[in-house]
Design a protein around this motif. Structure first.
Motif: not given
Length: 250
Positions: A61-85
């Motif tokens: 969940s987004p709340s688990e991501i450390p604030s410093r990751f957001i502040e430093k614009n860190v890139s995370l890798r992932g797999k697409v599960r679905s397309v949303t609105e």
């Protein structure tokens, strides 16, 4: 007197050499043990560092991501599960290091992250394009821009293709399948905001100049046809002609 001092010095030297020799012998006999201890200490150090920076953590969940990751614009890798609105649902795939990852991973989270395309308002055609372009299990990179409630605003790039990894946000605007939108969570006066917003605006302007997607201009024939259909006088004449035709048949 000088001879006694000289003898004492020689004895001290021999004693020191004997100690050094004993230590060297002990080290040689226990070399494998010393190496094992050094290796264990190095592994322990890596584990401590990895845990502190959450290098191999899997975020559910987004709340688990450390604030410093957001502040430093860190890139995370992932797999697409679905397309949303407004974007995608992506399962985070952490960095995997053999032997270490099993020690650090306490549980496997399968809940996907809700990802909004930062700075983009999708059109229905844009969502269709996303569904066609990004297959299920497609690897992507999420450059974190901001966090809003339980969703992430990211720049999304294709991650599993060797030669060309386009930014999905820019590609959608370049094709005229979306409109630029404010970058949520960023200070509008910041350098990052203007740098990203300028990039996205350039893509939108390119689509507008080429008349692509949302910006496609109707041809003269299409405009005339639509104008005739919407003209009330012509519509009235058509109704009269139809009425006369039915009267004649009767």
């Amino acid at each position: 007197m000088p001879d006694s001092c000289s003898d004492r010095t020689e004895k001290d030297k021999k004693h020191s050499l004997n100690i050094i020799a004993e230590v060297s012998k002990l080290a040689d006999e226990n070399l494998s043990l010393i190496r094992s201890i050094s290796t264990c200490l190095a592994v322990a150090g890596v584990i401590v560092i990895a845990r502190s920076i959450r290098l191999m953590s899997k975020f559910g969940s987004p709340s688990e991501i450390p604030s410093r990751f957001i502040e430093k614009n860190v890139s995370l890798r992932g797999k697409v599960r679905s397309v949303t609105e407004r974007g995608l649902e992506v399962e985070h795939v952490p960095i995997h290091i053999p032997l270490l990852s099993p020690l650090l991973t306490k549980r496997q989270v399968t809940t996907p992250l809700r990802v909004h395309l930062a700075g983009v308002d999708l059109t229905p055609e844009g969502r269709e394009w996303l569904a066609e372009t990004l297959r299920t299990d497609e690897m992507v990179w999420l450059r974190l821009i901001s966090r809003q409630d339980e969703s992430l605003h990211c720049l999304v790039s294709l991650g599993g293709r060797l030669l060309f990894n386009p930014c999905i946000n820019e590609e959608i605007l370049r094709l005229g399948l979306g409109r630029t939108a404010p970058l949520h969570g960023l200070d509008p006066r910041s350098r990052l905001y203007w740098r990203l917003h300028t990039r996205l605006l350039k893509c939108e302007l390119r689509a507008e100049r080429k008349g692509q997607g949302f910006w496609k201009q109707e041809s003269l024939r299409e405009k005339l046809t639509q104008a005739i259909r919407n003209n009330s006088m012509i519509a009235a004449v058509r109704r009269i002609v139809k009425w006369l035709s039915r009267t004649k048949d009767q």
